[in-house]
Design a protein around this motif. Sequence first.
Motif, PDB file in Angstrom:
ATOM      1  N   ARG A 196       6.914  32.456   7.859  1.00 23.19           N
ATOM      2  CA  ARG A 196       7.718  32.161   6.672  1.00 23.19           C
ATOM      3  C   ARG A 196       6.903  31.498   5.575  1.00 23.19           C
ATOM      4  N   GLY A 197       5.619  31.272   5.832  1.00 23.31           N
ATOM      5  CA  GLY A 197       4.748  30.690   4.820  1.00 23.31           C
ATOM      6  C   GLY A 197       4.941  29.205   4.633  1.00 23.31           C
ATOM      7  N   SER A 198       5.440  28.518   5.653  1.00 26.98           N
ATOM      8  CA  SER A 198       5.710  27.087   5.530  1.00 26.98           C
ATOM      9  C   SER A 198       4.407  26.300   5.416  1.00 26.98           C
ATOM     10  N   ASP A 199       4.411  25.265   4.549  1.00 21.20           N
ATOM     11  CA  ASP A 199       3.229  24.403   4.416  1.00 21.20           C
ATOM     12  C   ASP A 199       3.176  23.348   5.522  1.00 21.20           C
ATOM     13  N   ARG A 200       4.142  23.404   6.445  1.00 17.04           N
ATOM     14  CA  ARG A 200       4.133  22.474   7.584  1.00 17.04           C
ATOM     15  C   ARG A 200       3.158  22.920   8.674  1.00 17.04           C
ATOM     16  N   VAL A 201       2.619  24.132   8.560  1.00 13.18           N
ATOM     17  CA  VAL A 201       1.672  24.650   9.544  1.00 13.18           C
ATOM     18  C   VAL A 201       0.251  24.472   9.001  1.00 13.18           C
ATOM     19  N   ARG A 202      -0.604  23.841   9.780  1.00 10.74           N
ATOM     20  CA  ARG A 202      -1.986  23.622   9.349  1.00 10.74           C
ATOM     21  C   ARG A 202      -2.693  24.949   9.119  1.00 10.74           C
ATOM     22  N   THR A 203      -3.672  24.939   8.224  1.00  4.85           N
ATOM     23  CA  THR A 203      -4.371  26.178   7.854  1.00  4.85           C
ATOM     24  C   THR A 203      -5.030  26.843   9.052  1.00  4.85           C
ATOM     25  N   ASP A 204      -5.716  26.051   9.885  1.00  2.00           N
ATOM     26  CA  ASP A 204      -6.399  26.660  11.033  1.00  2.00           C
ATOM     27  C   ASP A 204      -5.403  27.228  12.043  1.00  2.00           C
ATOM     28  N   THR A 205      -4.248  26.547  12.203  1.00  2.00           N
ATOM     29  CA  THR A 205      -3.225  27.053  13.125  1.00  2.00           C
ATOM     30  C   THR A 205      -2.613  28.344  12.580  1.00  2.00           C
ATOM     31  N   HIS A 206      -2.359  28.371  11.263  1.00  2.00           N
ATOM     32  CA  HIS A 206      -1.806  29.574  10.626  1.00  2.00           C
ATOM     33  C   HIS A 206      -2.743  30.765  10.840  1.00  2.00           C
ATOM     34  N   GLU A 207      -4.051  30.539  10.664  1.00  2.00           N
ATOM     35  CA  GLU A 207      -5.018  31.629  10.824  1.00  2.00           C
ATOM     36  C   GLU A 207      -5.046  32.121  12.274  1.00  2.00           C
ATOM     37  N   ARG A 208      -4.937  31.186  13.237  1.00  2.00           N
ATOM     38  CA  ARG A 208      -4.954  31.580  14.647  1.00  2.00           C
ATOM     39  C   ARG A 208      -3.730  32.443  14.985  1.00  2.00           C
ATOM     40  N   ILE A 209      -2.577  32.068  14.416  1.00  2.00           N
ATOM     41  CA  ILE A 209      -1.342  32.830  14.646  1.00  2.00           C
ATOM     42  C   ILE A 209      -1.458  34.226  14.039  1.00  2.00           C
ATOM     43  N   MET A 210      -2.020  34.325  12.841  1.00  2.00           N
ATOM     44  CA  MET A 210      -2.156  35.628  12.186  1.00  2.00           C
ATOM     45  C   MET A 210      -3.140  36.522  12.940  1.00  2.00           C
ATOM     46  N   HIS A 211      -4.217  35.931  13.464  1.00  2.00           N
ATOM     47  CA  HIS A 211      -5.183  36.717  14.262  1.00  2.00           C
ATOM     48  C   HIS A 211      -4.507  37.248  15.522  1.00  2.00           C
TER      49      HIS A 211
END
Length: 363
Positions: A22-37
């Motif tokens: 959902r693009g929430s800013d509550r998710v850290r950048t590195d965690t967001h990238e890991r989820i997308m990978h």
Amino acid sequence: MTIADVAARAGVSTSTASLAFRGSDRVRTDTHERIMHAAHALSYSGPHPVASSLRSGRSGIVGIVIAERVGLAFQNPVALATMDGLSESLESVGFGQLLLPGRAQISPAQDPLRTLPVDAVVFATRGEEFDLLLPTVRARGVPMVGIEGPHADDITLVEVADRSGMVHLAEHVAELGHRRVGVVMRTTHLGDERPPGRPVPIAHEIESISNTTIRGRLEAIRSVFPGALRVEAGGRDASAGSAAAHVLLDADPGATAVLAQNDVLAAGAITAARERGLRVPNDLTVTGFDGADIPWLDLPLTTIVQPLRERGREAGRIVGGLLRGEQPSSIVMPVRFQAGATSAPPRIGADESGSRTPIPLVN
């Protein structure tokens, strides 16, 4: 493949994976990238929109009602700037937008708002009230926000100080010494362009004008120039303003000022003046309203500047608040006077008596 599979592969909770999509800013950048990978590795493109809306009770879409079909509704730079601000605000909190054009010609029984999945409705109709549409939206139970209208107790409004701004502008023209003035008003007709109206006194059947913005600006000018003539433009562009200004100046060649209801019509009035051999502002003062961007106009207009993009952003902010369960209040945004190069005292020798031959009213 589900979002739970993606979360497991990325080593996070399902709720964290959902926030990332959902693009929430509550998710850290590195965690967001890991989820997308992880999603890419599993060929997972994201939560199904229908399933998501069923779980949340929300579609993530805001319906935006415009006065007529898109090609006409966005001819004016005012509408474009307002929509730009509204879209920017809604997109920043993750809402898509669904344009709903041509509402004036559709009966409530046919209106797609009866069934389309929208979380809120914004009226961006430039003063058109559309009372017949309101019961349909009320039956849906979704929040309603209006930019300039409709005016109802259950609609949160974003308005600008139209009347006080136009009074200020008219008083400026009066202080310069003008007495014989004309008004080029916005068209009251939805749909395709038509010829300009006939010249009538400014107060003629003014109460019957349903568009609150058009009527309010006329009433403001009338309070300063009760003897002014008005001509209704047949369209929304500068050529319509030019045609209306020609009709106005034919009816009263001694007029020394033209007050147009918006900047585009004012630009057309300047063109008409030049076609008649009149210099602006030496022979004819011309004013506008809105502070719109008209890059091809070679003179800075004397006008009232309203916060075009900001009022769109405010409407989007209010939508977000309403959907969070808040109760934001209606607001009136300020305007400011801008002295340009299109207003000056009347030329020496101009007839400023204020008298004129009466214009016959045709039934």
